[in-house]
Scaffold this motif. Structure first.
Motif, PDB file in Angstrom:
ATOM      1  N   LEU A   1      -1.379  42.945  16.436  1.00 37.09           N
ATOM      2  CA  LEU A   1      -0.270  42.564  17.310  1.00 37.09           C
ATOM      3  C   LEU A   1      -0.505  41.171  17.901  1.00 37.09           C
ATOM      4  O   LEU A   1       0.420  40.339  17.952  1.00 37.09           O
ATOM      5  CB  LEU A   1      -0.130  43.591  18.432  1.00 37.09           C
ATOM      6  CG  LEU A   1       0.900  43.277  19.521  1.00 37.09           C
ATOM      7  CD1 LEU A   1       2.310  43.353  18.956  1.00 37.09           C
ATOM      8  CD2 LEU A   1       0.737  44.248  20.695  1.00 37.09           C
TER       9      LEU A   1
ATOM     10  N   LEU B   1       1.851  37.739  17.707  1.00 36.63           N
ATOM     11  CA  LEU B   1       2.360  37.075  18.909  1.00 36.63           C
ATOM     12  C   LEU B   1       1.752  35.696  19.134  1.00 36.63           C
ATOM     13  O   LEU B   1       2.103  35.028  20.106  1.00 36.63           O
ATOM     14  CB  LEU B   1       2.091  37.957  20.133  1.00 36.63           C
ATOM     15  CG  LEU B   1       2.828  39.303  20.158  1.00 36.63           C
ATOM     16  CD1 LEU B   1       2.327  40.160  21.310  1.00 36.63           C
ATOM     17  CD2 LEU B   1       4.327  39.094  20.259  1.00 36.63           C
TER      18      LEU B   1
ATOM     19  N   ALA C   1       2.147  45.058  23.999  1.00 36.18           N
ATOM     20  CA  ALA C   1       3.412  44.476  23.530  1.00 36.18           C
ATOM     21  C   ALA C   1       4.424  44.387  24.669  1.00 36.18           C
ATOM     22  O   ALA C   1       5.122  43.374  24.825  1.00 36.18           O
ATOM     23  CB  ALA C   1       3.972  45.315  22.383  1.00 36.18           C
ATOM     24  N   HIS C   2       4.487  45.431  25.482  1.00 36.04           N
ATOM     25  CA  HIS C   2       5.391  45.455  26.635  1.00 36.04           C
ATOM     26  C   HIS C   2       4.997  44.369  27.641  1.00 36.04           C
ATOM     27  O   HIS C   2       5.849  43.641  28.168  1.00 36.04           O
ATOM     28  CB  HIS C   2       5.326  46.845  27.269  1.00 36.04           C
ATOM     29  CG  HIS C   2       6.386  47.110  28.286  1.00 36.04           C
ATOM     30  ND1 HIS C   2       6.714  48.376  28.709  1.00 36.04           N
ATOM     31  CD2 HIS C   2       7.177  46.281  29.003  1.00 36.04           C
ATOM     32  CE1 HIS C   2       7.672  48.314  29.618  1.00 36.04           C
ATOM     33  NE2 HIS C   2       7.967  47.047  29.820  1.00 36.04           N
TER      34      HIS C   2
ATOM     35  N   HIS D   1       3.458  41.591  27.081  1.00 37.91           N
ATOM     36  CA  HIS D   1       3.805  40.269  26.551  1.00 37.91           C
ATOM     37  C   HIS D   1       5.285  39.975  26.746  1.00 37.91           C
ATOM     38  O   HIS D   1       5.668  38.869  27.148  1.00 37.91           O
ATOM     39  CB  HIS D   1       3.432  40.188  25.069  1.00 37.91           C
ATOM     40  CG  HIS D   1       3.748  38.871  24.444  1.00 37.91           C
ATOM     41  ND1 HIS D   1       4.984  38.584  23.890  1.00 37.91           N
ATOM     42  CD2 HIS D   1       2.996  37.744  24.305  1.00 37.91           C
ATOM     43  CE1 HIS D   1       4.969  37.344  23.427  1.00 37.91           C
ATOM     44  NE2 HIS D   1       3.786  36.811  23.657  1.00 37.91           N
ATOM     45  N   ARG D   2       6.130  40.944  26.467  1.00 38.41           N
ATOM     46  CA  ARG D   2       7.573  40.716  26.607  1.00 38.41           C
ATOM     47  C   ARG D   2       7.937  40.396  28.053  1.00 38.41           C
ATOM     48  O   ARG D   2       8.753  39.517  28.322  1.00 38.41           O
ATOM     49  CB  ARG D   2       8.350  41.942  26.116  1.00 38.41           C
ATOM     50  CG  ARG D   2       8.268  42.153  24.612  1.00 38.41           C
ATOM     51  CD  ARG D   2       9.301  43.152  24.136  1.00 38.41           C
ATOM     52  NE  ARG D   2       9.065  44.513  24.598  1.00 38.41           N
ATOM     53  CZ  ARG D   2       8.332  45.411  23.946  1.00 38.41           C
ATOM     54  NH1 ARG D   2       7.743  45.083  22.794  1.00 38.41           N
ATOM     55  NH2 ARG D   2       8.176  46.624  24.416  1.00 38.41           N
TER      56      ARG D   2
ATOM     57  N   ALA E   1       5.526  43.401  16.733  1.00 35.69           N
ATOM     58  CA  ALA E   1       6.110  42.576  17.788  1.00 35.69           C
ATOM     59  C   ALA E   1       7.625  42.546  17.630  1.00 35.69           C
ATOM     60  O   ALA E   1       8.148  42.477  16.521  1.00 35.69           O
ATOM     61  CB  ALA E   1       5.548  41.162  17.710  1.00 35.69           C
ATOM     62  N   ARG E   2       8.315  42.621  18.740  1.00 36.56           N
ATOM     63  CA  ARG E   2       9.781  42.558  18.727  1.00 36.56           C
ATOM     64  C   ARG E   2      10.249  41.134  18.989  1.00 36.56           C
ATOM     65  O   ARG E   2       9.574  40.357  19.656  1.00 36.56           O
ATOM     66  CB  ARG E   2      10.368  43.479  19.794  1.00 36.56           C
ATOM     67  CG  ARG E   2      10.122  44.950  19.563  1.00 36.56           C
ATOM     68  CD  ARG E   2      10.705  45.757  20.708  1.00 36.56           C
ATOM     69  NE  ARG E   2      12.151  45.557  20.816  1.00 36.56           N
ATOM     70  CZ  ARG E   2      12.853  45.744  21.946  1.00 36.56           C
ATOM     71  NH1 ARG E   2      12.213  46.115  23.050  1.00 36.56           N
ATOM     72  NH2 ARG E   2      14.153  45.571  21.966  1.00 36.56           N
TER      73      ARG E   2
END
Length: 551
Positions: free
Chosen positions: A32, A36, A161-162, A164-165, A193-194
């Motif tokens: 991940l 990113l 991941a959350h 980072h967003r 990653a979104r």
């Protein structure tokens, strides 16, 4: 990528793991992080971090800081100068405690950080173990945007991941994930990653209202803060100011360049005192605050602007800054969207352009050496593309007069007032902008909060020139004592510090300057050095007034 500018979406690299195959938490997190772009890790390791660091991958860079506050400061500087979230790895509760001051500063700086913190093994936590962090996610609040200790090991990659967003959503800021040390080997599924938008568009109707008011105003003024440079929106601001023919003031405690300080429309800096702000804005019939609070104050008092009926408009992406405004209309929106949209609504201005502000003459040499002389010499000596990272608060008025910042991405300081930020931040800025000379202008009191950052600069041979503005004390405390009418306060003088020896002990050459005759040569020598070099400059102990009218 330009200084301080980020893409509006997160660029995604090909995923290295099969989406439905089970992998370890560590493998999922590293994959991940690659997606990113977080392959530089700033850390100070302890036992609870070792499972994460096991068999460190060759495509990752680990930047060691010798104290956790330095680690966060370096990550902050790296994030702000690169426009991307930086990854920071701290050690358990004590490590977060050491780092707390610079976590607070990162929050005020709007620096996007993903901070992971080691935690004791889950099986030991009910027994209050050694190195166990009680309520680890709550410890740094409210100075992180979001924090969590995942309920299950399998949820750690998703939590990162959350984090980072949220760190990259405007306004940027730090986030934190506490990770028990035995989580890293637990099987889980990869997390992709979104792609997430990071910008917010302003309300068109309110922009229409602001444009109409600007068109009617005879003497508008722009008060600009750090959000403009942070978003890479400097050219749009410049076009707006020139279309309006309006003077531009830097907002109180702006932590980045607000406007090119050699531009004819630049009118100076607003101080952080209500009365002085009102005085600085007197005579203007509209105030447009762009990318800043309305206003950041440091001393008590009454700001007449809030009660005299002067129209105030604020453009910001920071909902807290908008909610705290003392008066006027606040428009939430990203600078890179709001400024061009506002400009498109304005016609050509017919008002007379204000005269440029007076430039102070070059200060003469004297004994003891005035700080003004140092900054004028520094301006002549440093490379044109150098980046200044400053933490000399008592000398900031002198720096602003004689070392103008003229390039977007060319200046960083702390928004919080907490000392110990800018030296490690300068290390992070230098790592984010390889090959660019970074000049750390640091007071002698500030140096002793995070002097360990010199060691990291030496290890990475960074092009860092450290200029110690040495007035043998806490100059800001001298000045603030004057503001408050306090006399004879203890704990302000700092005799006997040998910064050249301290730097040499970490492998950084240095030179002490006490007279004007040796200053130019010492600075030239420092800028010729490939790696870090320190110049300790003894300056006079004059007490400046920090909260006078804008100049």
């Amino acid at each position: 990528m330009p200084h301080g500018q980020a893409d509006s979406t997160h660029a995604l690299a090909p995923h290295a793991l099969v989406p439905h195959a089970l992998v370890t938490v560590r493998e999922a997190v590293l994959a991940l992080m690659r997606e990113l772009g977080m392959t530089t890790v700033f850390g100070n390791p302890g036992s609870t971090e070792l499972p994460f660091l096991d068999r460190w991958p060759e495509d990752f860079r680990y930047v060691l800081g010798l104290q956790e506050s330095c680690v966060v400061g370096m990550a902050d500087g790296f994030a702000r100068a690169s426009g991307r979230a930086a990854f920071c790895n701290l050690h358990s509760a004590v490590g977060v405690g050491h780092a707390a001051g610079n976590i607070f500063t990162a929050y005020r700086n709007q620096a996007p950080l993903v901070i992971t913190v080691g935690q004791q093994a889950r099986s030991l936590l009910p027994g209050n173990p050694f190195l166990g962090a009680t309520e680890a996610a709550n410890f740094p609040r409210p100075y992180v945007k979001w924090s969590i200790e995942p309920a299950r090991a399998e949820d750690v990659p998703g939590a990162i991941a959350h984090a980072h967003r949220i760190a990259m959503q405007r306004p940027w800021g730090p986030t934190l994930v506490s990770i028990p040390m035995d989580d890293w080997s637990v099987p889980t599924r990869p997390v992709a990653a979104r792609r997430v938008s990071v910008d917010v568009a302003p309300d068109p109707a309110l922009l229409d209202m602001m444009a109409e008011a600007l068109g009617r105003a005879a003497r508008p003024v722009l008060v600009v803060g750090p959000e403009v440079d942070q978003e890479g929106a400097g050219p749009a601001l410049l076009a707006l100011a020139e279309r309006l023919g309006a003077p531009v003031l830097a907002s109180p405690f702006a932590s980045r360049m607000a406007f090119p300080e050699d531009h004819p429309l630049f009118a100076g800096f607003l101080p952080a005192a209500p009365g002085a702000v009102a005085q600085g804005l007197a005579g203007h019939d509209l105030v447009a605050v762009i990318g800043a609070p309305v206003f950041t104050f440091h001393v008590a008092g009454e700001c007449g602007l809030f009660h005299d009926g002067t129209p105030v408009f604020q453009l910001t992406s920071d909902i807290e800054a908008a909610a705290a405004a003392g008066t006027g209309t606040a428009i939430l929106g990203s600078m890179r969207l709001a400024l061009p949209a506002l400009l498109s609504r304005l016609g050509a201005a017919s008002r007379a352009v204000p005269p440029p502000r007076e430039r102070p003459p070059a200060p003469p040499p004297a004994a003891p050496l005035p700080a003004e002389y140092l900054f004028a010499a520094l301006r002549r000596s440093m490379p044109q593309d150098a980046i200044v990272v400053e933490e000399a608060p008592s000398h900031r008025p002198a720096l602003q007069r004689h070392l103008p910042i003229t390039r977007w991405g060319g200046f960083y300081t702390m928004a919080s007032g907490g000392l110990g930020y800018s030296l490690p931040a300068a290390v992070g800025v230098a790592m984010a902008q390889p090959g660019t000379r970074v000049v750390a202008v640091i007071g002698d009191g500030s140096m002793m909060y995070s002097i360990q950052a010199i060691w990291t600069a030496v290890q990475h041979r960074l092009p860092l020139t450290i200029v110690v503005v040495n007035n043998a004390g806490y100059g800001a405390m001298r000045s603030f004592s004057r503001v408050l009418g306090v006399e004879g306060a203890p704990g302000i003088e700092l005799p006997g510090l040998d910064f050249v020896s301290l730097a040499a002990g970490m492998g950084c050459p240095g030179r002490r300057v006490e007279e004007a005759g040796g200053l130019e040569a010492a600075l030239a020598e420092a800028f010729a050095e490939d790696g870090p070099r320190l110049v300790d400059v003894a300056v006079d102990h004059a007490v400046p007034h920090l909260y006078q009218k804008a100049k």
